[in-house]
Scaffold this motif. Structure first.
Motif, mmCIF file in Angstrom:
data_model
loop_
_atom_site.group_PDB
_atom_site.id
_atom_site.type_symbol
_atom_site.label_atom_id
_atom_site.label_comp_id
_atom_site.label_asym_id
_atom_site.label_seq_id
_atom_site.Cartn_x
_atom_site.Cartn_y
_atom_site.Cartn_z
ATOM 1 N N ASN A 437 5.677 -5.767 -0.886
ATOM 2 C CA ASN A 437 6.639 -6.362 -0.193
ATOM 3 C C ASN A 437 6.228 -6.949 1.110
ATOM 4 O OD1 ASN A 437 8.913 -5.508 -1.796
ATOM 5 N ND2 ASN A 437 8.910 -3.688 -0.983
ATOM 6 N N LYS A 438 5.161 -6.436 1.463
ATOM 7 C CA LYS A 438 4.420 -7.300 2.637
ATOM 8 C C LYS A 438 3.745 -8.439 2.441
ATOM 9 C CE LYS A 438 1.070 -6.343 6.298
ATOM 10 N NZ LYS A 438 -0.125 -5.482 6.924
ATOM 11 N N ASN A 441 6.543 -11.143 1.752
ATOM 12 C CA ASN A 441 7.170 -11.600 2.836
ATOM 13 C C ASN A 441 6.330 -12.792 3.840
ATOM 14 O OD1 ASN A 441 10.012 -10.625 3.143
ATOM 15 N ND2 ASN A 441 8.807 -8.605 2.678
ATOM 16 N N GLN A 442 4.824 -12.125 3.819
ATOM 17 C CA GLN A 442 4.055 -13.004 4.394
ATOM 18 C C GLN A 442 3.956 -14.453 3.854
ATOM 19 O OE1 GLN A 442 0.292 -11.238 4.253
ATOM 20 N NE2 GLN A 442 0.777 -9.578 5.977
ATOM 21 N N GLN A 445 7.005 -16.594 4.451
ATOM 22 C CA GLN A 445 6.908 -16.932 5.987
ATOM 23 C C GLN A 445 6.240 -18.271 5.987
ATOM 24 O OE1 GLN A 445 6.176 -14.137 8.813
ATOM 25 N NE2 GLN A 445 7.600 -12.692 8.110
ATOM 26 N N TYR A 450 12.456 -17.955 5.909
ATOM 27 C CA TYR A 450 12.562 -16.598 6.845
ATOM 28 C C TYR A 450 13.445 -15.792 6.258
ATOM 29 C CZ TYR A 450 9.346 -19.376 9.490
ATOM 30 O OH TYR A 450 8.127 -20.133 9.916
ATOM 31 N N HIS A 452 13.979 -11.404 4.695
ATOM 32 C CA HIS A 452 13.149 -10.302 4.359
ATOM 33 C C HIS A 452 13.560 -9.811 2.814
ATOM 34 C CE1 HIS A 452 11.212 -6.325 5.505
ATOM 35 N NE2 HIS A 452 12.154 -5.714 5.038
ATOM 36 N N ASP A 454 12.664 -7.187 -0.360
ATOM 37 C CA ASP A 454 12.226 -5.779 -0.713
ATOM 38 C C ASP A 454 12.332 -5.792 -2.214
ATOM 39 O OD1 ASP A 454 11.150 -4.230 1.235
ATOM 40 O OD2 ASP A 454 13.087 -4.634 2.293
ATOM 41 N N ARG A 464 17.454 -10.186 2.486
ATOM 42 C CA ARG A 464 18.115 -10.023 3.804
ATOM 43 C C ARG A 464 17.956 -11.200 4.623
ATOM 44 N NH1 ARG A 464 21.077 -5.152 4.825
ATOM 45 N NH2 ARG A 464 20.490 -3.452 3.426
ATOM 46 N N ARG A 466 18.208 -13.447 8.362
ATOM 47 C CA ARG A 466 17.812 -13.035 9.891
ATOM 48 C C ARG A 466 19.133 -12.413 10.376
ATOM 49 N NH1 ARG A 466 15.137 -18.543 12.507
ATOM 50 N NH2 ARG A 466 13.039 -18.125 11.546
ATOM 51 N N ARG A 468 20.892 -10.241 8.906
ATOM 52 C CA ARG A 468 21.050 -9.309 8.005
ATOM 53 C C ARG A 468 21.841 -9.205 6.826
ATOM 54 N NH1 ARG A 468 16.389 -7.727 8.704
ATOM 55 N NH2 ARG A 468 16.961 -5.705 7.910
#
Length: 568
Positions: A437-438, A441-442, A445, A450, A452, A454, A464, A466, A468
């Motif tokens: 997931n990290k 997301n990198q 970006q 942008y 999130h 998961d 999600r 910004r 949410r």
């Protein structure tokens, strides 16, 4: 890690009889351009066909053969894996599939499917689905990770993390569980049989224990009664067998002959009487001869009539005597038949008595055997007890085996829980999920997207914004979906490299720059490509080469020449 070196192919799709050869490792980045239909994506189909026996796109195998030459289709790909040099050769018309290792062809005795398993499981360490998640991002016939069913997503992740060995272990375990289940059933059956034998043996010992003189005397009395009955039956049979049935049957046959002979005489007398009647009627009815028309004297006619009547009377008397004789013979025959019937009935009774004699003799033999057992009862009792002890010992062994099987079944149940998708594999995947997931997301970006992102252990996504807001993959535009697909592609490659499981030097982007990415997306993707390690060889297939000309180390252009694709 797999390092692809080069590929060459001929008579494949639109390629002619001359080999088209592409070096994978000569440049870090290569731009592949050409007009629509010039054969750019043929490179990708050829690579997929060589490794997995099927094209990257939805093209049937017969359609992969060049329709002009219609023969000698060959694709060869060379790579280094596990520190050894490999070459895969696959073709159509004639069918061809060879795996060469360090210049020596691997034995082809096995079936083609087994030969393919050797390639995928022992050499490549990945299957068709995983290959296209790690090596290829294409716009044609490509199913991105996020569009795969949950089980297929799991297969890809298991290959990446090199934990599919647990799935293989689970398959082996299922076979062992099945074998153990059958062994338990056999053991239960043997225990039931053992219990039945023990119960029967105990009853037998109980009977032997009850041996007494009274029981022996009872057997002797029964034998005496049966022998007395046997003697009576034998006497009865002897007295009845004196009658001779054949004499009666001979007499009956003789009477039949006489009756038939008398019947013949009666028939002859009747015929002669009919002749006399005709003569009488002729002379009574005719005064003239019907032949010569002369008159017949009255006296002559009267004499003829009288003589004929006298003869008829004689015949009538003889006929009546014959019929009288036939009646006497018939009555005598009926009397003999009654005697024969009585004799047959007597013979039937004799046969019945003989059957009783046979049964009585068997009964006497059986009683004598029982008496013999009673007389040797002490010795038989010891043998029966020894047999019972042996059977009880065998049963104890079966019980011990059953306990071992039950213990093994409990171990198998524990192992099964560990090897389930929700077991140890999920625990390993959970450890990698934060990294996956990290990284995803990198890369998102970097691609100016942008959100999130998961993945959970069930490989279901949560996305999600910004603010949410919660989205799914299908909620986004095609350009945004492609950014997610790209982020996952680079994530998988990074994970594979970390695990050193199915890492490869080759990355192919098929018309990725031509589809849904905007200008910023293209620039950001190029940035990611520039950050890749020097041991990564990127191939970008595009029909918009003029926009990307100066951004790659090498350029390969495909053209159509006399209806055949050619690389220049």
């Amino acid at each position: 890690m797999i390092n692809f070196n080069k590929i060459r192919y001929r008579n494949f799709l639109s390629t002619g009889n001359t080999f088209t050869e592409i070096d994978f490792s000569s440049s870090k980045s290569t731009l592949v351009v050409g007009a629509n239909g010039s054969g750019k994506s043929t490179l990708l189909d050829a690579l997929s066909f060589a490794l997995f026996g099927k094209a990257h796109r939805n093209v049937n195998k017969p359609q992969l053969l060049n329709s002009v030459n219609n023969k000698d289709c060959v694709v060869e790909v060379e790579f280094v894996a596990l520190g050894q040099q490999y070459k895969i050769v696959r073709g159509l018309k004639p069918a061809l599939f060879e795996i060469w290792q360090d210049g020596t062809m691997i034995n082809q005795d096995s079936h083609a499917k087994e030969y393919q398993k050797i390639l995928e499981q022992n050499i490549l360490k990945l299957n068709h689905k995983t290959f296209h998640q790690i090596v290829v991002l294409g716009s044609s016939s490509f199913i991105p990770f996020m569009q795969l069913p949950a089980q297929h997503r799991r297969d890809v992740i298991e290959d990446l993390l090199d934990i599919n060995v647990f799935s293989k272990m689970n398959t082996v375990l299922k076979e062992k569980v099945s074998t153990l289940k059958q062994s338990l059933m056999d053991n239960s059956y043997k225990l039931e049989m053992s219990d039945t034998k023990i119960e029967s043996q105990k009853k037998h010992i109980s009977q032997l224990t009850k041996i007494s003189e009274t029981a022996r005397q009872e057997k002797l009395d029964l034998i005496a009664q049966e022998e007395e009955e046997l003697a009576r039956l034998n006497t009865q049979v002897t007295s009845w067998e004196d009658t001779v049935l054949s004499d009666l049957q001979t007499k009956q046959s003789s009477l039949d002959s006489k009756i038939n002979e008398m019947g013949k005489y009666v028939f002859q007398f009747n015929a002669k009487q009919k002749t006399s009647n005709k003569e009488i009627k002729f002379y009574e009815d005719n005064e003239d001869c019907p032949t010569c028309q002369q008159a017949i004297e009255s006296s002559f006619r009267l004499d003829k009539v009288q003589n004929a009547k006298n003869k008829w009377d004689e015949l009538e008397e003889a006929r009546q005597q014959c019929e009288h004789q036939i009646g006497k013979l018939t009555n005598e025959k009926h009397s003999i038949q009654e005697s024969i019937d009585a004799e047959v009935e007597q013979r039937n009774q004799i046969n019945t008595i003989k059957e009783k004699i046979t049964w009585t003799q068997r009964r006497i033999t059986s009683l004598q055997g029982e008496l013999s057992e009673l007389q040797t009862g002490v010795h038989s009792l010891q043998e029966a007890r020894d047999t019972l002890s042996s059977e009880e010992s065998e049963r104890e062994t079966l019980v011990d085996v059953k306990l071992e099987y039950a213990t093994q079944r409990e171990y198998n149940n524990v192992i099964t829980e560990l090897l389930k998708d929700t077991g140890i594999k999920t625990k390993i995947i959970k450890q990698y999920l934060p990294v996956i997931n990290k990284l995803t997301n990198q890369y998102l970006q970097v691609l100016d997207f942008y959100v999130h992102f998961d993945l959970d252990e069930g490989f279901n996504e949560t996305i999600r914004s910004r603010h949410r807001d919660v989205f799914s993959y299908s909620s986004f535009s095609e350009g945004e979906k492609q950014r997610i697909d790209l982020a996952l592609l680079f994530t998988w490659r990074q994970i594979a490299k970390m695990k050193n499981s199915i890492a490869t030097n080759l990355l192919i982007l098929d018309e990725t720059f031509d589809s849904s990415l905007d200008a910023d997306g293209v620039d950001n993707l190029l940035k990611i490509l520039d950050t890749l390690d020097d041991d990564t060889n990127v191939f970008v297939i595009s029909h918009k080469g003029e926009l990307l000309d100066n951004k790659f180390d090498r350029k390969i252009e495909f053209i159509k020449e006399k209806n055949f694709s050619k690389a220049i």
